[in-house]
Motif scaffolding. Structure first.
Motif, PDB file in Angstrom:
ATOM      1  N   THR A 125       2.991  -3.433   4.145  1.00  0.00           N
ATOM      2  CA  THR A 125       3.952  -2.859   3.194  1.00  0.00           C
ATOM      3  C   THR A 125       4.884  -1.892   3.906  1.00  0.00           C
ATOM      4  O   THR A 125       6.107  -1.943   3.736  1.00  0.00           O
ATOM      5  CB  THR A 125       3.209  -2.126   2.057  1.00  0.00           C
ATOM      6  OG1 THR A 125       2.467  -3.083   1.285  1.00  0.00           O
ATOM      7  CG2 THR A 125       4.177  -1.376   1.149  1.00  0.00           C
ATOM      8  N   ALA A 140       7.726  -4.592  -1.362  1.00  0.00           N
ATOM      9  CA  ALA A 140       7.921  -3.575  -0.320  1.00  0.00           C
ATOM     10  C   ALA A 140       9.351  -3.594   0.189  1.00  0.00           C
ATOM     11  O   ALA A 140       9.966  -2.542   0.427  1.00  0.00           O
ATOM     12  CB  ALA A 140       6.943  -3.826   0.828  1.00  0.00           C
ATOM     13  N   HIS A 176       0.913   0.399  -1.655  1.00  0.00           N
ATOM     14  CA  HIS A 176       1.047  -0.942  -1.071  1.00  0.00           C
ATOM     15  C   HIS A 176       1.435  -1.981  -2.120  1.00  0.00           C
ATOM     16  O   HIS A 176       1.211  -1.806  -3.316  1.00  0.00           O
ATOM     17  CB  HIS A 176      -0.259  -1.360  -0.386  1.00  0.00           C
ATOM     18  CG  HIS A 176      -1.409  -1.492  -1.349  1.00  0.00           C
ATOM     19  ND1 HIS A 176      -1.571  -2.578  -2.171  1.00  0.00           N
ATOM     20  CD2 HIS A 176      -2.441  -0.653  -1.621  1.00  0.00           C
ATOM     21  CE1 HIS A 176      -2.663  -2.425  -2.906  1.00  0.00           C
ATOM     22  NE2 HIS A 176      -3.200  -1.261  -2.594  1.00  0.00           N
TER      23      HIS A 176
END
Length: 326
Positions: free
Chosen positions: A62, A34, A10
């Protein structure tokens, strides 16, 4: 090696909010990280066939950010609680249940689980970079895998690469991943859609306005168009979220307008939407905004966006014309 595993940790989470670990959100930096990984995957033609994520806030967001950049349906992401605070054994079980048809699987999760799984599949300790971090936040490990994932053993994989979002370009290509022009946000952010919700009450048209998110102005629902949806479907989704209204979106646009944001020009297509259901106030998540049905004349007076005024007028004429034909 017949299949491929992508492990994505993440993005950077926000510790400023006093919430339980599971609900800790991403910082803006984490969201952009991300998205950069998503662009990198798209540019290298490494889009996953199957995406599974921890349901923890920072992980699932994410996953959604990365998937949307690739033009894939974020609603198809599988959420699996076992990935949160997972041991290697838990992660192996999740992989064992991935469909055999998925040749490239993306798993979004947390450390230390992802690092431990990477080393398990590699079958040996992996030398650490100078900063001592194998998979820091917003980092992708790419692993070649055997075809059968039912009983993965140590050394069954081969680590091909580790890509950090921090090493990638801070800006995003526009209008697509092959372009040279670079912008502050992913390309799809600049393609937006909106609806003007209306109803007929006592034989007269009414327009639904809502207050902006900061409650400063009267607006109609508008948002970034989801890459996997049509402009109309995306606008309908915004209407449900922002105004708590459902209805039939017209196929023809009432017009469009442009405005500056994120260092460039955003384009907005505007559609009529005949409302057929209003979500009750206590079920409407964004009820703090406030909403009100108004005559077209009153709506034109209140609406902030000047370009929408003639569109409301046009919609009112269309409704009257439709009535006269009945």
């Amino acid at each position: 090696m017949a299949r491929e595993l992508l492990l994505l940790r993440h993005g950077k989470s926000d510790w400023s909010e006093q919430v339980e670990d599971f609900k800790r959100p991403l910082k803006d930096r984490g969201k952009r990280g991300a998205q950069r990984i998503g662009v990198w995957l798209l540019q290298h033609q490494l889009q996953p066939d199957y995406v599974v994520s921890s349901p923890a806030e920072r992980a699932i967001i994410t996953a959604q950010k990365a998937v949307k950049v690739m033009g894939q349906d974020a609603e198809k992401i599988i959420q699996d609680r076992r990935i949160y605070a997972a041991r290697v054994e838990d992660l192996l079980q999740v992989l064992a249940e991935a469909p055999k048809s998925a040749k490239r699987v993306l798993m979004v999760g947390h450390n230390p689980g992802l690092e431990a799984l990477t080393e398990y599949l590699e079958g040996k300790r992996i030398p650490l970079p100078k900063d001592g971090k194998l998979i820091p936040t917003a980092t992708l490990a790419r692993i070649s895998m055997p075809n059968d994932w039912k009983k993965l053993r140590a050394g069954d994989g081969k680590l091909d690469s580790i890509t950090r979002a921090s090493s990638l370009d801070k800006k995003f290509p526009f209008p697509d991943h092959t372009s040279m022009e670079m912008r502050d946000r992913p390309a799809y952010y600049y393609n937006q859609s909106s609806v003007i919700p209306y109803r007929i009450k006592d034989g007269k048209p009414e327009i639904l306005l809502v207050r902006s998110s900061k409650q400063k102005h009267w607006v109609v629902p508008k948002g970034i168009s989801e890459p996997w949806l049509t402009l109309q479907a995306s606008a309908a989704k915004e209407a449900l979220e922002e105004a708590g209204v459902e209805g039939e979106v017209g196929s023809e646009s009432l017009g469009s307008y442009k405005y500056d944001k994120w260092g460039a020009e955003c384009s907005v297509q505007v559609y009529p939407m005949q409302a057929n259901k209003l979500i009750p106030e206590d079920e409407w998540e964004e009820r703090h905004r406030g909403r009100e049905w108004l005559s077209p004349e009153k709506a034109i007076e209140r609406i902030k966006q000047a370009e929408l005024k003639p569109m409301i007028k046009k919609l009112a004429k269309m409704i009257e014309k439709k009535k006269s034909k009945k």
